[in-house]
Design a protein around this motif. Structure first.
Motif, short mmCIF file in Angstrom:
data_model
loop_
_atom_site.label_atom_id
_atom_site.label_comp_id
_atom_site.label_asym_id
_atom_site.label_seq_id
_atom_site.Cartn_x
_atom_site.Cartn_y
_atom_site.Cartn_z
N MET A 1 8.18 -93.25 -44.57
CA MET A 1 9.27 -93.89 -45.28
C MET A 1 10.63 -93.39 -44.81
O MET A 1 11.65 -94.05 -45.00
CB MET A 1 9.11 -93.62 -46.78
N ASN B 1 16.52 -89.51 -47.13
CA ASN B 1 16.01 -90.11 -48.35
C ASN B 1 17.18 -90.59 -49.20
O ASN B 1 18.04 -89.79 -49.57
CB ASN B 1 15.17 -89.09 -49.11
N TYR C 1 11.77 -84.91 -54.14
CA TYR C 1 10.31 -84.82 -54.22
C TYR C 1 9.81 -83.39 -54.25
O TYR C 1 8.60 -83.16 -54.21
CB TYR C 1 9.69 -85.56 -53.03
N VAL D 1 9.50 -95.65 -53.58
CA VAL D 1 8.74 -94.83 -54.53
C VAL D 1 9.23 -95.30 -55.89
O VAL D 1 10.34 -94.99 -56.30
CB VAL D 1 8.97 -93.33 -54.34
N GLU E 1 13.91 -85.48 -42.86
CA GLU E 1 13.90 -86.55 -43.84
C GLU E 1 15.29 -87.13 -44.06
O GLU E 1 16.28 -86.41 -44.05
CB GLU E 1 13.37 -86.04 -45.19
N LEU F 1 4.70 -89.48 -47.70
CA LEU F 1 6.02 -90.12 -47.66
C LEU F 1 6.63 -90.21 -46.27
O LEU F 1 7.61 -90.92 -46.08
CB LEU F 1 6.99 -89.34 -48.56
N ILE G 1 4.06 -96.03 -54.12
CA ILE G 1 4.41 -94.78 -53.44
C ILE G 1 4.31 -95.01 -51.94
O ILE G 1 3.23 -94.94 -51.34
CB ILE G 1 3.51 -93.61 -53.89
N ASN G 2 5.43 -95.36 -51.34
CA ASN G 2 5.53 -95.63 -49.91
C ASN G 2 4.55 -96.73 -49.50
O ASN G 2 4.78 -97.89 -49.81
CB ASN G 2 5.34 -94.35 -49.09
#
Length: 327
Positions: A27, A40, A81, A197, A38, A24, A211-212
């Motif tokens: 992303m 997200n 995640y 995702v 991250e 991931l 998924i990415n």
């Protein structure tokens, strides 16, 4: 709780990744620079939520959601995640070996444009089965597979996992392949934050997952491939059952992302409508008029502001209160 992988040991590990971070990382808005950086952004029927790693600068947070995080949000917002107490420590260690093997033997080669050998394709096959199993067994984003397939994946994943990368590689090369799996890959691009995702909840023949940088189709049969290609508007290049890996071109990537986001938007709007109807019925003991629901959706989705603000839980609650009183 018993470990969801081995079904033997106590699930005593914390911070287990349902989808590996290495899959991931491109992303995330921080450019894939590692854990704790991250950013997200998640959209659901209840509104938008954002997760930020502890090392993300405050000014980056404000750029994403238009404001600073509260202390309560910093302490409580979970990484979607990651989950606690789903695996045992030995299984978590085996997964880390598998993820490292995949990154070295497959992911790095795909990123640099190198072709994969048949042996590396087999590693990719079993690695992605392990990820799909993790999503299914944890019902990640409500994703499920049928009971028979879930049992089959459980047996396969446990047969592959081992206490070293070398042993896992040997298992990948010797274990029989019984599942048909298409693996599509596209390079990250300049707008990797658009990569989703998204696990298609309606498709089972085949199961379809975004998924990415990957598109996965599990348990396909050749007659189904043509219909899927027509729906996605790209060729998958599948000529035989088994495992196929295709590297998509930029134009194909754009078509795949357009398909995925359009479908996700349809799901999202339907969730907004359903939640509004429930709130309205709770207050008035009757369903709302269709025109009222459409007016609510028009105002909710029409604002020209950041999605993180437009679909915030606070704004959805405010508009819901406004429209459920507009009888």
């Amino acid at each position: 709780m018993t470990c969801l992988l081995c079904n033997l040991n106590e699930a005593d590990e914390t911070g287990s990744h349902i989808i590996p971070h290495s899959v991931l990382e491109s992303m995330f808005n921080e450019g894939g620079k590692g854990r704790d950086k991250e950013q997200n952004f998640q959209l659901g029927g209840g509104g938008s939520t954002a997760y930020f790693g502890r090392s993300v600068l405050p000014e980056k947070v404000e750029q994403t959601i238009g404001r600073s995080l509260t202390d309560e949000e910093i302490d409580s917002e979970p990484n979607p995640y990651v989950a606690d107490y789903i695996f045992c420590k030995p299984c978590e260690k085996k997964l880390s070996f598998f993820e490292s093997l995949y990154k070295q033997k497959v992911a790095n080669r795909l990123a640099s444009g190198q072709a994969l050998s048949p042996q590396q394709v087999r590693i990719a096959h079993f690695f992605w089965l392990s990820v799909i199993y993790r999503c299914a067994v944890t019902s990640f984003n409500h994703f499920r597979v049928d009971v028979a397939l879930r049992s089959e994946l459980h047996v396969v994943v446990n047969a592959i996992l081992a206490d070293s990368e070398a042993a896992i590689e040997r298992n990948c090369l010797t274990h029989p392949v019984a599942e048909n799996l298409f693996i599509g890959y596209y390079k990250a691009g300049k707008d990797s934050g658009r990569n989703p995702v998204f696990l298609h909840l309606e498709k089972q023949n085949p199961y379809l997952l975004f998924i990415n940088q990957y598109v996965l189709a599990l348990n396909y049969q050749l007659p189904q491939v043509a219909a899927l290609e027509s729906e996605l508007r790209v060729s998958l290049g599948v000529s035989a059952e088994g495992t196929t890996i295709k590297v998509f071109k930029d134009q194909e990537r754009n078509l795949l992302l357009a398909y995925c986001w359009a479908l996700a938007a349809r799901y999202l709007v339907q969730e907004f409508k359903d939640n509004f109807a429930r709130s309205y019925f709770h207050l008035h003991k009757k369903p709302p008029r269709p025109l009222l629901v459409e007016a609510f959706i028009m105002e909710l989705t029409g604002a020209k502001v950041l999605d993180t603000v437009k679909y915030s839980i606070q704004r959805i609650e405010q508009l819901t209160r406004k429209y459920i009183r507009a009888t």
